[in-house]
Design an enzyme around this catalytic site. Structure first.
Site, PDB file in Angstrom:
ATOM      1  N   GLU A 134      -8.110  -2.142  -6.240  1.00 26.68           N
ATOM      2  CA  GLU A 134      -7.219  -1.091  -5.771  1.00 26.68           C
ATOM      3  C   GLU A 134      -6.354  -0.572  -6.915  1.00 26.68           C
ATOM      4  OE1 GLU A 134      -6.491  -1.876  -1.136  1.00 26.68           O
ATOM      5  OE2 GLU A 134      -5.537  -3.351  -2.411  1.00 26.68           O
ATOM      6  N   CYS A 186       3.520  -3.284  -4.965  1.00 28.70           N
ATOM      7  CA  CYS A 186       3.226  -4.421  -5.829  1.00 28.70           C
ATOM      8  C   CYS A 186       2.964  -5.655  -4.989  1.00 28.70           C
ATOM      9  CB  CYS A 186       4.401  -4.707  -6.749  1.00 28.70           C
ATOM     10  SG  CYS A 186       4.375  -3.669  -8.203  1.00 28.70           S
TER      11      CYS A 186
HETATM   12  N1  SAH Z   1       0.141 -10.560 -12.791  1.00 29.41           N
HETATM   13  C1  SAH Z   1       1.153  -9.734 -13.335  1.00 29.41           C
HETATM   14  C2  SAH Z   1       0.906  -8.286 -13.021  1.00 29.41           C
HETATM   15  C3  SAH Z   1       0.960  -7.938 -11.538  1.00 29.41           C
HETATM   16  S1  SAH Z   1       2.443  -7.114 -11.317  1.00 29.41           S
HETATM   17  C4  SAH Z   1       2.512 -10.184 -12.877  1.00 29.41           C
HETATM   18  O1  SAH Z   1       2.575 -10.993 -11.970  1.00 29.41           O
HETATM   19  O2  SAH Z   1       3.479  -9.738 -13.456  1.00 29.41           O
HETATM   20  C5  SAH Z   1       2.787  -7.311  -9.658  1.00 29.41           C
HETATM   21  C6  SAH Z   1       4.273  -7.564  -9.466  1.00 29.41           C
HETATM   22  O3  SAH Z   1       4.559  -7.604  -8.071  1.00 29.41           O
HETATM   23  C7  SAH Z   1       4.706  -8.897 -10.026  1.00 29.41           C
HETATM   24  O4  SAH Z   1       6.025  -8.826 -10.472  1.00 29.41           O
HETATM   25  C8  SAH Z   1       4.618  -9.768  -8.772  1.00 29.41           C
HETATM   26  O5  SAH Z   1       5.360 -10.931  -8.903  1.00 29.41           O
HETATM   27  C9  SAH Z   1       5.161  -8.844  -7.739  1.00 29.41           C
HETATM   28  N2  SAH Z   1       4.762  -9.152  -6.366  1.00 29.41           N
HETATM   29  C10 SAH Z   1       3.744  -9.923  -5.932  1.00 29.41           C
HETATM   30  N3  SAH Z   1       3.699  -9.910  -4.589  1.00 29.41           N
HETATM   31  C11 SAH Z   1       4.690  -9.095  -4.161  1.00 29.41           C
HETATM   32  C12 SAH Z   1       5.121  -8.649  -2.893  1.00 29.41           C
HETATM   33  N4  SAH Z   1       4.486  -8.985  -1.785  1.00 29.41           N
HETATM   34  N5  SAH Z   1       6.190  -7.817  -2.855  1.00 29.41           N
HETATM   35  C13 SAH Z   1       6.793  -7.393  -3.974  1.00 29.41           C
HETATM   36  N6  SAH Z   1       6.409  -7.760  -5.197  1.00 29.41           N
HETATM   37  C14 SAH Z   1       5.373  -8.610  -5.308  1.00 29.41           C
END
Ligand code: SAH
Ligand code: SF4
Length: 340
Positions: free
Chosen positions: A85, A333
């Protein structure tokens, strides 16, 4: 688009170099979505290209738009059938940002994240990453709008696929291809020190976001398994090194999880850790609303989030509450799971 394949094909067919330039210009700058639209080419060449090459390396399975038209999510089918996605959001009027995936799934398994719950399937190649950008450029072109920024915050951990991610960054800043400024790009990591250092050396102007989410090892390790190998001490050292090499601001991401990391004590632990890194003028904390998904976690209330923010401000830390876009289309995210 696979530019090497295009160059090879044109050379084999006795076409001159300027044809490559013409096609590159049409695809990357003008956002045409098929070779048939490139009217400066002969009909015969257009037909040959349509037959031999694809502008995008995937098929588009589905596009969802939010009601306010400020975000859209696309489900893409890769050539091997895997689904990924990518999301387009408009955080400000007339400004568009693309969130790209770098892997199918993710091996790091953070418990609050839908992608993490899928496990790891495979790395994306550079073409599959930049084609997500190309796809949205094509869509925006139909509205006469342009893309401003690109964030690597979709599915996957970019620093566990550095070879292809760095190739994709190179293509995005290449003036002969996409021609974005390095400062319009951001890469987010859950905390892989070797990756942080590599990026600082190879792309000192690309922005770094670090998904911190907890201020103590005990809490971080319980929810983010990566912290058991690369703990907060390792992150602190990596950030110090990053500042030596790039001297650029780092964004610390902190997703607010009700009853898990949103208490006064959690705010104190976070402030203590952030201060221990030093260079406070280069550290900015983003408090992020948790987007509900298929996990046991819930978003913190507005009051808790505000109290948390105010404490950090009292500690002279730089902090904002980041609003989330795309939640209604499950496109924010951490909500991306590549399901049809
Ligand atoms: N793997 C990397 C890149 C993905 S970024 C990382 O973790 O940074 C995705 C971002 O969204 C990250 O900061 C992650 O922690 C956050 N995230 C994951 N699940 C989420 C959710 N359900 N709600 C909001 N943020 C979330
Ligand atoms: Fe992977 Fe990032 Fe999700 Fe953690 S938050 S599982 S590192 S995509």
């Amino acid at each position: 688009m696979n530019i090497k394949k295009l160059e090879h094909f044109l050379a084999e067919n006795g076409q001159l170099k300027f044809r490559v330039r013409q096609i590159r210009q049409a695809i990357y700058q003008e956002g045409v979505s098929s070779f048939a639209e490139i009217s400066t080419l002969s009909k015969e060449l257009r037909e040959q290209l349509e037959k031999e090459l694809k502008v995008l390396s995937f098929d588009v399975e589905k596009i969802l738009f939010s009601k306010d038209k400020k975000s859209a999510k696309a489900l893409l089918k890769l050539s091997d059938g895997n689904l990924i996605e990518t999301v387009l959001i408009s955080p400000l009027e007339d400004s568009w940002s693309v969130c790209v995936s770098s892997q199918v799934g993710c091996p790091l398994g953070c418990e609050f994240c839908s992608t993490g719950k899928m496990g790891f399937i495979r790395n994306l190649n550079a073409e599959e990453i930049t084609d997500q950008v190309l796809f949205w450029i094509q869509k925006l072109k139909t509205k006469n709008q342009k893309l401003s920024t690109i964030v690597y915050m979709g599915m996957g951990e970019p620093f566990l696929n550095w070879e292809e991610v760095s190739r994709s960054l190179r293509d995005l800043v290449d003036p002969k291809l996409f021609g974005f400024g390095a400062r319009s790009l951001s890469v987010s990591t859950a905390g892989i020190p070797a990756g942080i250092e590599k990026m600082a050396r190879e792309f000192p102007q690309v922005n770094l976001a670090l998904s911190l989410h907890f201020g103590t090892d005990e809490k971080r390790s319980a929810v983010m398994p990566i912290n058991r190998q690369n703990n907060l001490e390792a992150i602190r050292e990596a950030l110090k090194k990053y500042f030596e090499l790039s001297n650029r601001k780092v964004f610390l991401e902190y997703v607010m999880l009700a009853g898990i990391n949103d208490s006064q004590k959690d705010a104190e632990d976070l402030a203590k850790f952030v201060k221990s890194i030093g260079k406070l003028q280069l550290l900015h904390i983003n408090l992020i609303r948790y987007n509900s998904t298929d996990t046991k976690f819930q978003p913190s209330s507005k009051e808790h989030t505000l109290q948390f923010k105010n404490y950090l401000l009292d500690q002279n830390l730089s902090v904002t509450i980041r609003k989330s876009l795309g939640e209604e289309i499950q496109g924010a995210c951490g909500q991306l799971a590549g399901k049809a």
